[in-house]
Design a protein around this motif. Structure first.
Motif, PDB file in Angstrom:
ATOM      1  N   GLY A   1       0.820  -1.199   0.000  1.00  0.00           N
ATOM      2  CA  GLY A   1       0.000   0.000   0.000  1.00  0.00           C
ATOM      3  C   GLY A   1       0.857   1.253   0.000  1.00  0.00           C
ATOM      4  O   GLY A   1       0.346   2.367  -0.004  1.00  0.00           O
ATOM      5  N   ASP A   2       2.160   1.090  -0.003  1.00  0.00           N
ATOM      6  CA  ASP A   2       3.095   2.208   0.050  1.00  0.00           C
ATOM      7  C   ASP A   2       3.478   2.603  -1.377  1.00  0.00           C
ATOM      8  O   ASP A   2       4.138   1.845  -2.084  1.00  0.00           O
ATOM      9  CB  ASP A   2       4.333   1.789   0.844  1.00  0.00           C
ATOM     10  CG  ASP A   2       5.321   2.911   1.039  1.00  0.00           C
ATOM     11  OD1 ASP A   2       5.640   3.603   0.051  1.00  0.00           O
ATOM     12  OD2 ASP A   2       5.791   3.086   2.176  1.00  0.00           O
ATOM     13  N   ILE A   3       3.073   3.802  -1.814  1.00  0.00           N
ATOM     14  CA  ILE A   3       3.314   4.163  -3.211  1.00  0.00           C
ATOM     15  C   ILE A   3       4.787   4.413  -3.531  1.00  0.00           C
ATOM     16  O   ILE A   3       5.199   4.266  -4.671  1.00  0.00           O
ATOM     17  CB  ILE A   3       2.442   5.356  -3.676  1.00  0.00           C
ATOM     18  CG1 ILE A   3       2.751   6.626  -2.895  1.00  0.00           C
ATOM     19  CG2 ILE A   3       0.984   5.008  -3.622  1.00  0.00           C
ATOM     20  CD1 ILE A   3       2.117   7.859  -3.479  1.00  0.00           C
ATOM     21  N   THR A   4       5.577   4.775  -2.540  1.00  0.00           N
ATOM     22  CA  THR A   4       7.011   4.956  -2.784  1.00  0.00           C
ATOM     23  C   THR A   4       7.654   3.614  -3.125  1.00  0.00           C
ATOM     24  O   THR A   4       8.437   3.498  -4.073  1.00  0.00           O
ATOM     25  CB  THR A   4       7.704   5.568  -1.556  1.00  0.00           C
ATOM     26  OG1 THR A   4       7.029   6.761  -1.198  1.00  0.00           O
ATOM     27  CG2 THR A   4       9.159   5.864  -1.830  1.00  0.00           C
ATOM     28  N   ILE A   5       7.299   2.597  -2.362  1.00  0.00           N
ATOM     29  CA  ILE A   5       7.822   1.252  -2.629  1.00  0.00           C
ATOM     30  C   ILE A   5       7.213   0.718  -3.933  1.00  0.00           C
ATOM     31  O   ILE A   5       7.905   0.100  -4.744  1.00  0.00           O
ATOM     32  CB  ILE A   5       7.533   0.298  -1.455  1.00  0.00           C
ATOM     33  CG1 ILE A   5       8.249   0.789  -0.195  1.00  0.00           C
ATOM     34  CG2 ILE A   5       7.962  -1.125  -1.796  1.00  0.00           C
ATOM     35  CD1 ILE A   5       7.887   0.031   1.066  1.00  0.00           C
ATOM     36  N   ALA A   6       5.934   0.991  -4.151  1.00  0.00           N
ATOM     37  CA  ALA A   6       5.270   0.535  -5.374  1.00  0.00           C
ATOM     38  C   ALA A   6       5.952   1.128  -6.606  1.00  0.00           C
ATOM     39  O   ALA A   6       6.160   0.432  -7.608  1.00  0.00           O
ATOM     40  CB  ALA A   6       3.792   0.909  -5.350  1.00  0.00           C
ATOM     41  N   ARG A   7       6.319   2.401  -6.546  1.00  0.00           N
ATOM     42  CA  ARG A   7       6.994   3.042  -7.679  1.00  0.00           C
ATOM     43  C   ARG A   7       8.333   2.357  -7.957  1.00  0.00           C
ATOM     44  O   ARG A   7       8.682   2.092  -9.108  1.00  0.00           O
ATOM     45  CB  ARG A   7       7.211   4.520  -7.418  1.00  0.00           C
ATOM     46  CG  ARG A   7       7.862   5.208  -8.593  1.00  0.00           C
ATOM     47  CD  ARG A   7       7.971   6.693  -8.363  1.00  0.00           C
ATOM     48  NE  ARG A   7       8.549   7.327  -9.528  1.00  0.00           N
ATOM     49  CZ  ARG A   7       9.484   8.240  -9.464  1.00  0.00           C
ATOM     50  NH1 ARG A   7       9.941   8.654  -8.305  1.00  0.00           N
ATOM     51  NH2 ARG A   7       9.956   8.771 -10.569  1.00  0.00           N
ATOM     52  N   ALA A   8       9.092   2.078  -6.917  1.00  0.00           N
ATOM     53  CA  ALA A   8      10.369   1.388  -7.099  1.00  0.00           C
ATOM     54  C   ALA A   8      10.148  -0.009  -7.664  1.00  0.00           C
ATOM     55  O   ALA A   8      10.909  -0.471  -8.520  1.00  0.00           O
ATOM     56  CB  ALA A   8      11.128   1.319  -5.777  1.00  0.00           C
ATOM     57  N   ALA A   9       9.094  -0.676  -7.204  1.00  0.00           N
ATOM     58  CA  ALA A   9       8.793  -2.033  -7.682  1.00  0.00           C
ATOM     59  C   ALA A   9       8.370  -2.025  -9.141  1.00  0.00           C
ATOM     60  O   ALA A   9       8.631  -2.971  -9.880  1.00  0.00           O
ATOM     61  CB  ALA A   9       7.712  -2.680  -6.815  1.00  0.00           C
ATOM     62  N   VAL A  10       7.722  -0.971  -9.601  1.00  0.00           N
ATOM     63  CA  VAL A  10       7.320  -0.852 -11.003  1.00  0.00           C
ATOM     64  C   VAL A  10       8.527  -0.504 -11.870  1.00  0.00           C
ATOM     65  O   VAL A  10       8.695  -1.009 -12.971  1.00  0.00           O
ATOM     66  CB  VAL A  10       6.219   0.234 -11.169  1.00  0.00           C
ATOM     67  CG1 VAL A  10       6.075   0.678 -12.610  1.00  0.00           C
ATOM     68  CG2 VAL A  10       4.897  -0.290 -10.657  1.00  0.00           C
ATOM     69  N   LYS A  11       9.364   0.354 -11.356  1.00  0.00           N
ATOM     70  CA  LYS A  11      10.496   0.851 -12.131  1.00  0.00           C
ATOM     71  C   LYS A  11      11.493  -0.257 -12.495  1.00  0.00           C
ATOM     72  O   LYS A  11      11.975  -0.317 -13.619  1.00  0.00           O
ATOM     73  CB  LYS A  11      11.200   1.946 -11.335  1.00  0.00           C
ATOM     74  CG  LYS A  11      12.227   2.688 -12.106  1.00  0.00           C
ATOM     75  CD  LYS A  11      12.767   3.832 -11.272  1.00  0.00           C
ATOM     76  CE  LYS A  11      13.801   4.600 -12.051  1.00  0.00           C
ATOM     77  NZ  LYS A  11      14.315   5.728 -11.297  1.00  0.00           N
ATOM     78  N   ALA A  12      11.807  -1.128 -11.564  1.00  0.00           N
ATOM     79  CA  ALA A  12      12.824  -2.161 -11.812  1.00  0.00           C
ATOM     80  C   ALA A  12      12.459  -3.108 -12.954  1.00  0.00           C
ATOM     81  O   ALA A  12      13.283  -3.309 -13.849  1.00  0.00           O
ATOM     82  CB  ALA A  12      13.107  -2.939 -10.530  1.00  0.00           C
ATOM     83  N   PRO A  13      11.256  -3.695 -12.976  1.00  0.00           N
ATOM     84  CA  PRO A  13      10.942  -4.563 -14.119  1.00  0.00           C
ATOM     85  C   PRO A  13      10.965  -3.804 -15.441  1.00  0.00           C
ATOM     86  O   PRO A  13      11.322  -4.349 -16.466  1.00  0.00           O
ATOM     87  CB  PRO A  13       9.537  -5.089 -13.817  1.00  0.00           C
ATOM     88  CG  PRO A  13       9.398  -4.966 -12.351  1.00  0.00           C
ATOM     89  CD  PRO A  13      10.205  -3.742 -11.971  1.00  0.00           C
ATOM     90  N   GLY A  14      10.603  -2.528 -15.405  1.00  0.00           N
ATOM     91  CA  GLY A  14      10.659  -1.725 -16.625  1.00  0.00           C
ATOM     92  C   GLY A  14      12.067  -1.582 -17.151  1.00  0.00           C
ATOM     93  O   GLY A  14      12.303  -1.586 -18.353  1.00  0.00           O
TER      94      GLY A  14
END
Length: 133
Positions: free
Chosen positions: A79-92
């Motif tokens: 639910g943490d958008i800062t962590i979610a952003r990092a999690a999205v960025k890496a696979p990209g």
């Protein structure tokens, strides 16, 4: 003061220990049984906020493709958008087919920073437009 965490139960303690004082995990054996990608995946669940953010970002920069499915799963649960952003960025950054299929869901994420990151990764021209959804 330095704090130590058990990678099994995430209990923190003041002294470096070979065995977790709470769950009994033999920490050196656990640590030595994991390769770098597995350690990054374990660190996603660390209770100290900056560790999951760093861990989520590293698979992309270190090209650890085995972490993609773990990052996707983690993204769906956090639910943490800062962590979610990092999690999205890496696979990209890894640009794997599995990651590209995954990006359909975050494109509709309620957080604008997540939607913009997905657009940036997918190469859409309006990624940084202030009114972009």
């Amino acid at each position: 003061m330095t704090r130590y965490y058990c990678p099994g139960c995430w209990t923190d303690f003041e002294k470096d220990a070979a065995r977790c004082p709470v769950c009994g995990l033999v920490i050196p054996i656990f640590r030595d049984s994991k390769d770098y990608a597995e350690k990054l995946i374990v660190a996603l669940h660390h209770p100290e906020h900056s560790t999951p953010v760093r861990s989520a970002g590293l698979p992309g920069t270190t090209k650890a493709p085995r972490a993609v499915s773990a990052l996707i799963d983690f993204f769906k649960r956090t639910g943490d958008i800062t962590i979610a952003r990092a999690a999205v960025k890496a696979p990209g950054e890894l640009d794997r087919e599995e990651a590209r299929r995954f990006f359909c869901a975050p494109a509709d994420h309620p957080a604008g920073m997540i939607r913009r990151e997905v657009r940036r990764i997918l190469g859409e021209k309006d990624a940084h437009r202030p009114d972009a959804k």
